[in-house]
Design an enzyme around this catalytic site. Structure first.
Site, mmCIF file in Angstrom:
data_model
loop_
_atom_site.group_PDB
_atom_site.id
_atom_site.type_symbol
_atom_site.label_atom_id
_atom_site.label_comp_id
_atom_site.label_asym_id
_atom_site.label_seq_id
_atom_site.Cartn_x
_atom_site.Cartn_y
_atom_site.Cartn_z
ATOM 1 N N ASP A 30 20.707 27.104 18.301
ATOM 2 C CA ASP A 30 20.696 25.860 19.074
ATOM 3 C C ASP A 30 19.306 25.629 19.670
ATOM 4 O OD1 ASP A 30 23.220 24.083 20.493
ATOM 5 O OD2 ASP A 30 21.234 23.962 21.427
ATOM 6 N N ILE A 31 18.886 24.371 19.642
ATOM 7 C CA ILE A 31 17.550 24.012 20.139
ATOM 8 C C ILE A 31 17.481 24.117 21.668
ATOM 9 C CG2 ILE A 31 17.888 21.512 20.472
ATOM 10 C CD1 ILE A 31 15.302 21.128 18.809
ATOM 11 N N ASN A 87 33.445 21.519 21.045
ATOM 12 C CA ASN A 87 33.540 20.363 21.932
ATOM 13 C C ASN A 87 34.063 19.175 21.123
ATOM 14 O OD1 ASN A 87 32.426 21.801 24.100
ATOM 15 N ND2 ASN A 87 30.346 21.357 23.400
ATOM 16 N N GLY A 93 32.555 17.028 25.822
ATOM 17 C CA GLY A 93 31.111 17.294 25.833
ATOM 18 C C GLY A 93 30.450 17.183 24.471
ATOM 19 N N HIS A 100 31.011 21.199 14.700
ATOM 20 C CA HIS A 100 30.221 22.431 14.787
ATOM 21 C C HIS A 100 30.892 23.378 15.768
ATOM 22 C CE1 HIS A 100 28.692 19.351 17.507
ATOM 23 N NE2 HIS A 100 28.439 20.326 18.373
ATOM 24 N N HIS A 102 30.218 26.352 18.392
ATOM 25 C CA HIS A 102 29.194 27.048 19.174
ATOM 26 C C HIS A 102 29.565 28.528 19.242
ATOM 27 C CE1 HIS A 102 27.357 23.420 21.250
ATOM 28 N NE2 HIS A 102 28.517 22.916 20.889
HETATM 29 P P1 AMP Z 1 27.816 19.302 21.204
HETATM 30 O O1 AMP Z 1 27.344 18.827 22.554
HETATM 31 O O2 AMP Z 1 28.990 20.195 21.224
HETATM 32 O O3 AMP Z 1 27.963 18.114 20.255
HETATM 33 O O4 AMP Z 1 26.641 20.211 20.651
HETATM 34 C C1 AMP Z 1 25.483 19.722 20.065
HETATM 35 C C2 AMP Z 1 24.475 20.820 20.165
HETATM 36 O O5 AMP Z 1 23.459 20.562 19.213
HETATM 37 C C3 AMP Z 1 23.789 20.938 21.514
HETATM 38 O O6 AMP Z 1 24.011 22.247 22.032
HETATM 39 C C4 AMP Z 1 22.320 20.685 21.210
HETATM 40 O O7 AMP Z 1 21.449 21.474 21.980
HETATM 41 C C5 AMP Z 1 22.262 21.041 19.733
HETATM 42 N N1 AMP Z 1 21.195 20.400 18.968
HETATM 43 C C6 AMP Z 1 20.871 19.091 18.943
HETATM 44 N N2 AMP Z 1 19.857 18.862 18.093
HETATM 45 C C7 AMP Z 1 19.546 20.065 17.539
HETATM 46 C C8 AMP Z 1 18.585 20.497 16.575
HETATM 47 N N3 AMP Z 1 17.725 19.643 16.004
HETATM 48 N N4 AMP Z 1 18.548 21.821 16.254
HETATM 49 C C9 AMP Z 1 19.410 22.687 16.831
HETATM 50 N N5 AMP Z 1 20.336 22.348 17.736
HETATM 51 C C10 AMP Z 1 20.405 21.048 18.095
#
Ligand code: AMP
Length: 114
Positions: A30-31, A87, A93, A100, A102
């Site tokens: 995760d970024i 989520n 959230g 995806h 987590h």
């Molecule tokens: P959610 O809020 O459950 O939809 O999770 C989306 C997740 O994607 C968040 O934890 C973000 O930090 C992560 N995210 C968004 N863009 C990227 C990216 N380019 N590379 C890796 N993680 C990302």
């Protein structure tokens, strides 16, 4: 429908730090990590969210959990434990409309979540 950020990562249009990849899913770091280990396990087949998954997605859904456990082992989380979170929708959230899982670990995680 425009590609989600995760579809662009799967299609190698934007970079990500890979933790795992196979025929059905990709796992990336995760970024914006919320724990020392924070990996997202993402199906290559586009499913918007778990609430919209179909019976035909059953094998992919199972594969995501098994892959999360594989990544947890690979990253040394098995001994102390880890958390898997999905989520779904606004109150859940969700910010990226591409299913995806987590995988979080590397520190004790509070319960209940915020
Ligand atoms: P959610 O809020 O459950 O939809 O999770 C989306 C997740 O994607 C968040 O934890 C973000 O930090 C992560 N995210 C968004 N863009 C990227 C990216 N380019 N590379 C890796 N993680 C990302």
């Amino acid at each position: 429908m425009p590609k989600t950020i995760f579809q662009k990562i799967i299609d190698r249009e934007i970079p990500a730090k890979l933790a795992h990849e196979d025929e059905h899913c990709i796992a990336i770091h995760d970024i914006n990590p919320q724990a020392p280990v924070h990996v997202l396990v993402i199906p290559k087949r586009h499913i918007a969210r778990v609430a919209e998954a179909q019976a035909s997605d059953q094998a992919v859904l199972g594969h995501l959990l098994l892959s999360a456990a594989t990544v947890a082992r690979k990253l040394g989380l098995e001994a102390n434990g880890f958390r898997i979170v999905i989520n779904n929708g606004r109150d859940g959230g969700e910010t990226v409309p591409h299913l995806h899982v987590h995988l979080l670990g590397g520190r004790p995680l509070a319960w209940p979540p915020g």
